[in-house]
Design an enzyme around this catalytic site. Structure first.
Site, PDB file in Angstrom:
ATOM      1  N   GLU A 349      19.495  34.925 -21.312  1.00 42.91           N
ATOM      2  CA  GLU A 349      18.758  35.155 -20.074  1.00 42.91           C
ATOM      3  C   GLU A 349      19.681  35.013 -18.871  1.00 42.91           C
ATOM      4  OE1 GLU A 349      14.342  34.159 -19.519  1.00 42.91           O
ATOM      5  OE2 GLU A 349      15.337  32.573 -18.370  1.00 42.91           O
ATOM      6  N   HIS A 380      22.596  29.142 -47.460  1.00 43.09           N
ATOM      7  CA  HIS A 380      21.818  29.794 -48.517  1.00 43.09           C
ATOM      8  C   HIS A 380      21.006  30.955 -47.957  1.00 43.09           C
ATOM      9  CE1 HIS A 380      22.825  26.436 -51.210  1.00 43.09           C
ATOM     10  NE2 HIS A 380      22.702  25.697 -50.116  1.00 43.09           N
ATOM     11  N   LYS A 508       6.057  41.685 -18.222  1.00 45.03           N
ATOM     12  CA  LYS A 508       4.882  40.975 -17.697  1.00 45.03           C
ATOM     13  C   LYS A 508       3.971  41.929 -16.932  1.00 45.03           C
ATOM     14  CE  LYS A 508       7.163  36.501 -16.841  1.00 45.03           C
ATOM     15  NZ  LYS A 508       7.510  35.549 -15.761  1.00 45.03           N
TER      16      LYS A 508
END
Length: 539
Positions: A349, A380, A508
């Site tokens: 960001e 793994h 948004k």
């Protein structure tokens, strides 16, 4: 500008030359390499000797830092100048961990009196909740906190709680962030409203996800305690006193912070009040002290001995010199398992920008993609790709040297894996070694011809290793401040503003346009794909 362009050219040339060599060979060619590339700062030991640069590469990277005026930018930040140029704001999250009485100014105005006043209010509130002096509506002490926030109001406090929490906390702290109602339902299913304090974290008290969850939490409280009773179970971290009052939060339970604190840097502030309550004030103060220790180092150490600067330069060498576009951060510590998620916001960001403060396109690549999880689990999972994939991904491996937690012998196993992976990434395994092993086992030449290449490890994967002496509030604070300053240095060198985030706004706005279409059937203008999906969801 000419000097900066020339410095970039030197770095790129040095990286090309170093990239044709093997990291392990640098140790023979450079007898002082280990000493030059290891540092001990604020309870952290950093080893950058397994990075891909040689002496000439490191020198070129330091020249680039000087040409970009990292020292001047650092001074301007600590002096409280408006280095967040697009919003005209100072950047002073460092003030949040500075000692009371420090001479800190934002745009020329002293700030520490206000900072310390809020800290003292936080401390008093934390102690009162922990002691039972502040109780719920039915007279019961608070045994749980529900922390509601998103982004910087969630990722930092959540990581901080993992790092600081006692094994058996006297106050259970839980978090809700996503607007997916399943998270709220699962988190609160076994919580008792009579014993739960709800803390809502939103500077503006308008964040969609946070306010949706806050509304659900208030309804949950009201159902058990009534309207007035619910108010006694609320606290807020916000600057919108009119909105917090309308929501029912008592004014003396609203804690603010400042516009010179960005969300992704806010875990040092009242945003982490829930952690200060649940972990205790001494732990939170230790966290602040650790951050302040790293601040002092970053502010005063010369660039060639400056931990945040060197970690930043290693990334720039990999990103811009060697075109490594991703980076994996792997803490060999269960308590630090969320570190990569926190750094995704902090770094991506901050520096995920393609345009500089002058409105011109960035001349070179900026933020890398950050990913990771805890070791040894990732061994793994995706380490196969890290060792033998077609792309080289630099790594940061983080460990804790001493730990008293858990059954005897387990920590040594954890550390052995950490050290082994760092070594394996660098040295690899030659085809000759594989052939010798398979021959000793009696494998036929025909099988060896196909198996040996598959079992060969090219190595030459760069990594930085960070060891905390112990995981304490202080060393954790130093670690987070290290990454904050590293991110800042990268932004300076890339010529971007690390402290705004316009990229989060468009989604948004568009979500607010689409919501009425899903709720009430309103119609809007969209591309064919989006329009089709909206129609499908309306069925």
């Amino acid at each position: 500008m000419a000097d900066l362009d020339a410095a970039w050219t030197r770095l790129e040339a040095a990286a090309k030359a170093a990239g044709d060599k093997r990291i392990v060979e640098f140790f023979d060619a450079e007898p002082g390499r280990l000493d030059a590339l290891t540092l001990d700062v604020a309870g952290l030991h950093l080893d950058l000797s397994k990075q891909a640069w040689d002496e000439a590469g490191l020198e070129a990277a330091l020249d680039l830092a000087h040409a970009a005026d990292v020292e001047g930018a650092r001074a301007r930040m600590f002096d409280g100048e408006a280095i967040n140029s697009s919003e005209g704001r100072a950047v002073l999250h460092t003030a949040l961990r500075a000692p009371a009485g420090a001479d800190v100014k934002a745009l020329g105005q002293p700030v520490m009196a206000e900072v310390d006043a809020v800290r003292q209010r936080m401390k008093a509130f934390a102690q009162a909740v922990r002691s039972g002096a502040i109780k719920g509506a039915t007279g019961k002490p608070f045994k749980a906190i529900l922390h509601i926030g998103i982004g910087g109001s969630d990722l930092g406090p959540r990581l901080l709680w993992d790092a600081l929490r006692p094994v058996k906390p006297s106050i259970d702290l839980r978090f809700v962030a996503n607007v997916d109602g399943a998270e709220f339902a699962l988190t609160t299913a076994d919580m008792d409203p009579e014993e739960t304090l709800v803390m809502v974290v939103s500077k503006t008290f308008t964040t969609q996800e946070t306010m949706a969850n806050a509304g659900a939490a208030r309804a949950w409280l009201v159902a058990a305690l009534g309207e007035q009773g619910a108010n006694q179970h609320l606290a807020a971290i916000s600057t919108a006193l009119d909105k917090t009052a309308a929501f029912g939060v008592p004014d003396d339970r609203v804690f603010g912070f400042w516009d010179w604190v960005g969300g992704r840097y806010s875990l040092w502030s009242s945003v982490s009040l829930s952690v200060a309550v649940a972990a205790g004030w001494d732990a939170f103060q230790g966290f602040l002290d650790g951050g302040a220790a790293m601040d002092e180092h970053f502010r005063t150490a010369p660039l060639e001995q400056n931990a945040p600067v060197l970690v930043a330069l290693a990334q720039i060498f990999n990103r811009n010199g060697l075109d490594r576009r991703a980076r994996s951060v792997v803490p060999y510590s269960h308590r630090l398992r969320r570190l990569a998620a926190f750094l995704q916001q902090l770094e991506m960001e901050s520096n995920g920008k393609s345009v500089g403060p002058d409105g011109q396109p960035a001349k070179r690549g900026t933020a890398t993609v950050v990913f990771g999880d805890e070791g040894t689990n990732v061994q793994h999972a995706y380490f196969q790709c890290m060792h033998q994939g077609t792309d080289i991904t630099p790594m940061e491996l983080i460990g804790v040297a001493k730990s008293d937690e858990g059954p005897a012998g387990m920590h040594e196993k954890l550390l052995s894996n950490l050290l082994a992976q760092a070594e394996a990434f660098m040295v690899g395994r030659t085809t000759d070694d594989v052939v010798a092993e398979l021959t000793a086992k009696g494998v036929s030449d025909a099988e060896i011809a196909t198996l040996a290449p598959q079992r060969t490890f090219a190595g030459n994967r760069p990594s930085t290793l960070v060891l905390l002496d112990r995981l304490t509030p202080q060393t954790f604070g130093a670690l987070i401040a290290l990454y904050e300053h590293k991110t800042f240095v990268e932004g300076v060198i890339w010529g971007i503003n690390s402290f705004d985030q316009w990229g989060v706004e468009l989604g948004k706005v568009m979500a607010n346009r689409i919501l009425p279409e899903l709720e009430s059937g309103a119609s809007g203008q969209h591309d064919p794909s989006t329009a089709g999906l909206i129609q499908r969801l309306k069925r």
